[in-house]
Scaffold this active site. Structure first.
Site, PDB file in Angstrom:
ATOM      1  N   LYS A 114       0.822  -1.220   0.000  1.00  0.00           N
ATOM      2  CA  LYS A 114       0.000   0.000   0.000  1.00  0.00           C
ATOM      3  C   LYS A 114       0.848   1.257   0.000  1.00  0.00           C
ATOM      4  O   LYS A 114       0.455   2.271  -0.574  1.00  0.00           O
ATOM      5  CB  LYS A 114      -0.980  -0.002   1.178  1.00  0.00           C
ATOM      6  N   LYS A 207      -4.784  -8.775  -6.442  1.00  0.00           N
ATOM      7  CA  LYS A 207      -6.016  -8.937  -5.651  1.00  0.00           C
ATOM      8  C   LYS A 207      -7.105  -7.968  -6.112  1.00  0.00           C
ATOM      9  O   LYS A 207      -6.804  -6.802  -6.407  1.00  0.00           O
ATOM     10  CB  LYS A 207      -5.652  -8.652  -4.181  1.00  0.00           C
ATOM     11  N   LYS A 210     -10.886  -2.521  -3.528  1.00  0.00           N
ATOM     12  CA  LYS A 210     -11.718  -1.306  -3.629  1.00  0.00           C
ATOM     13  C   LYS A 210     -10.929  -0.157  -4.209  1.00  0.00           C
ATOM     14  O   LYS A 210     -11.465   0.703  -4.878  1.00  0.00           O
ATOM     15  CB  LYS A 210     -12.169  -0.856  -2.240  1.00  0.00           C
TER      16      LYS A 210
HETATM   17  N1  AQP Z   1      -9.841  -9.853  -3.288  1.00  0.00           N
HETATM   18  C1  AQP Z   1     -10.230 -10.389  -2.152  1.00  0.00           C
HETATM   19  N2  AQP Z   1     -10.515 -11.689  -2.055  1.00  0.00           N
HETATM   20  C2  AQP Z   1     -10.942 -12.251  -0.882  1.00  0.00           C
HETATM   21  N3  AQP Z   1     -11.118 -11.529   0.247  1.00  0.00           N
HETATM   22  C3  AQP Z   1     -10.850 -10.209   0.193  1.00  0.00           C
HETATM   23  N4  AQP Z   1     -10.922  -9.229   1.112  1.00  0.00           N
HETATM   24  C4  AQP Z   1     -10.553  -8.048   0.550  1.00  0.00           C
HETATM   25  N5  AQP Z   1     -10.228  -8.243  -0.733  1.00  0.00           N
HETATM   26  C5  AQP Z   1     -10.400  -9.571  -0.992  1.00  0.00           C
HETATM   27  C6  AQP Z   1     -11.367  -9.404   2.478  1.00  0.00           C
HETATM   28  O1  AQP Z   1     -12.382  -8.467   2.727  1.00  0.00           O
HETATM   29  C7  AQP Z   1     -12.278  -8.012   4.074  1.00  0.00           C
HETATM   30  C8  AQP Z   1     -12.294  -6.521   4.158  1.00  0.00           C
HETATM   31  O2  AQP Z   1     -11.187  -5.932   3.589  1.00  0.00           O
HETATM   32  P1  AQP Z   1     -10.876  -4.402   3.936  1.00  0.00           P
HETATM   33  O3  AQP Z   1     -11.950  -3.541   3.449  1.00  0.00           O
HETATM   34  O4  AQP Z   1     -10.551  -4.242   5.359  1.00  0.00           O
HETATM   35  O5  AQP Z   1      -9.561  -4.086   3.229  1.00  0.00           O
HETATM   36  P2  AQP Z   1      -8.713  -4.815   2.208  1.00  0.00           P
HETATM   37  O6  AQP Z   1      -8.434  -6.216   2.605  1.00  0.00           O
HETATM   38  O7  AQP Z   1      -7.507  -3.971   2.005  1.00  0.00           O
HETATM   39  O8  AQP Z   1      -9.687  -4.824   0.958  1.00  0.00           O
HETATM   40  P3  AQP Z   1      -9.616  -3.954  -0.315  1.00  0.00           P
HETATM   41  O9  AQP Z   1     -10.808  -4.148  -1.118  1.00  0.00           O
HETATM   42  O10 AQP Z   1      -8.299  -4.228  -1.002  1.00  0.00           O
HETATM   43  O11 AQP Z   1      -9.681  -2.477   0.239  1.00  0.00           O
HETATM   44  P4  AQP Z   1      -8.726  -1.269   0.000  1.00  0.00           P
HETATM   45  O12 AQP Z   1      -8.543  -1.183  -1.472  1.00  0.00           O
HETATM   46  O13 AQP Z   1      -9.451  -0.113   0.576  1.00  0.00           O
HETATM   47  O14 AQP Z   1      -7.455  -1.564   0.711  1.00  0.00           O
HETATM   48  C9  AQP Z   1     -11.025  -8.652   4.672  1.00  0.00           C
HETATM   49  O15 AQP Z   1     -11.431  -9.779   5.408  1.00  0.00           O
HETATM   50  C10 AQP Z   1     -10.262  -9.080   3.466  1.00  0.00           C
HETATM   51  O16 AQP Z   1      -9.442 -10.196   3.729  1.00  0.00           O
END
Ligand code: AQP
Length: 345
Positions: A114, A207, A210
């Site tokens: 990140k 991955k 968001k």
């Molecule tokens: N691609 C994914 N596949 C499976 N599980 C996923 N999770 C996130 N992306 C995937 C799971 O969703 C939960 C919430 O995630 P988060 O919002 O706390 O942040 P993150 O993991 O960093 O998800 P994003 O979408 O990538 O958000 P941003 O872009 O804002 O950082 C967690 O349980 C995660 O494992």
């Protein structure tokens, strides 16, 4: 003292939830809710580790809460709230900043991803994020944390922090009535969603996220049927037809991802899913995948839109959840202060 089983998890209000959040984490949350005491959080303190526009943060917080409920979370049964309402998270995170070691945080791969190349400009909060996550879980003495694969390392860190706190303060913990010297339970990661690592539709090695700048990389829970089908049509593929055995997906990240999504959405093992779609060209397979995705997600999206038209109702649910969350976390924090030796705990 053995700790009662309690589930905690959260997601960041950094945009609309996507299929990865849904298949990796959300569906497990709903399962756990049937049999356990569950606390589910919209982690707005985590969101501000990267700058957020205040108006958009409020909207995204409501959107994520509405997405939880539309996916099946029952806010009467489970506690649902936004993190910043409960000051225990920030207070315990500070204490954990003083328990965790720099070397531990330096190993966290999510910070490296990140922060990117310009690490000097990343916020201190982004670096200390895993300590806040440990506090989120441990302020409730939670024992189980359903998450996607990417969060495994952070939960292992939360276990290390819990263990070090228990060991650093062992005598005081015993003196405060915990005869076995265990104050914090060691939380278990539960990584059993139907697809624990959903990849980007534009790049099968990245991955689904968001914060990916390309909206075509993900299926949002708020996408309508036409948008879902269009994103799947445009998803990156390779030139070959689908194999009929899982071994044939090796070295084909996009095919592996799309078949994994199809299997998860239809509730089948990958092997059985390939029994249905093996041998198909991507054009035919994508039509089937789009049908499965629309069938699963369209009702969720419709419910999210309905709820977002009544933001006051969402706020009311979150505020009620905040009161219930404080009732669990406050007594834990009182004990933490006493164990550490703070006066006026
Ligand atoms: N691609 C994914 N596949 C499976 N599980 C996923 N999770 C996130 N992306 C995937 C799971 O969703 C939960 C919430 O995630 P988060 O919002 O706390 O942040 P993150 O993991 O960093 O998800 P994003 O979408 O990538 O958000 P941003 O872009 O804002 O950082 C967690 O349980 C995660 O494992």
């Amino acid at each position: 003292m053995a700790h009662n089983e309690r589930v905690f998890s959260g997601m960041q209000p950094t945009g609309s939830l996507h299929l990865g959040n849904y298949l990796g984490a959300m569906l497990q949350w709903i399962e756990w809710q049937k049999t356990r005491e569950c606390i589910y959080c919209v982690v707005d303190l985590h969101a501000i580790t990267v700058w957020q526009d205040p108006k958009e943060l409020r909207t995204a917080t409501r959107l994520v809460a509405a997405s939880y409920i539309a996916s099946g979370l029952d806010p009467k049964k489970s506690i649902l709230f936004n993190q910043s309402q409960v000051t225990a998270h920030a207070e315990l995170a500070w204490i954990f900043n003083c328990v965790a070691r720099l070397g531990w945080l330096n190993r966290m791969t999510q910070f490296k991803e990140k922060a990117g190349k310009d690490r000097e400009k990343a916020s201190v909060g982004l670096y200390a994020y895993p300590n806040l996550m440990a506090a989120d879980i441990l302020a409730y003495h939670a024992t189980h944390v359903p998450v996607g694969e990417d969060q495994k390392q952070h939960i292992e860190l939360a276990r290390d922090i819990a263990q070090k706190f228990n060991s650093d303060f062992k005598d005081s913990i015993v003196a405060h009535g915990h005869d076995d010297g265990v104050f914090f339970p060691l939380p278990e990661p539960v990584i059993t969603g139907p697809a624990t690592r959903v990849m980007s539709l534009r790049d099968g090695t990245k991955k689904m996220s968001k914060s990916d700048p390309s909206d075509l990389s993900r299926i949002n829970l708020t996408d309508d049927a036409e948008t879902i089908a269009r994103k799947i049509r445009k998803a990156k593929t390779d030139p070959d037809a689908l194999p009929s055995e899982p071994a044939g997906l090796k070295e084909r990240p996009e095919a592996q991802n799309l078949v994994g999504i199809y299997a998860a959405l239809t509730g089948k093992a990958v092997e059985d899913a390939l029994g249905d779609v093996g041998g198909l060209a991507f054009s035919e397979f994508k039509a089937r995948l789009a049908d499965a995705a629309v069938a699963a997600l369209e009702p969720v999206g419709a419910e999210i839109r309905r709820m977002m038209a009544e933001p006051d109702e969402i706020d009311r649910i979150l505020i009620d959840g905040g009161t219930r969350a404080r009732a669990v976390a406050d007594p834990v924090m009182k004990q933490v202060r006493e164990i550490i030796g703070f006066i006026g705990a």
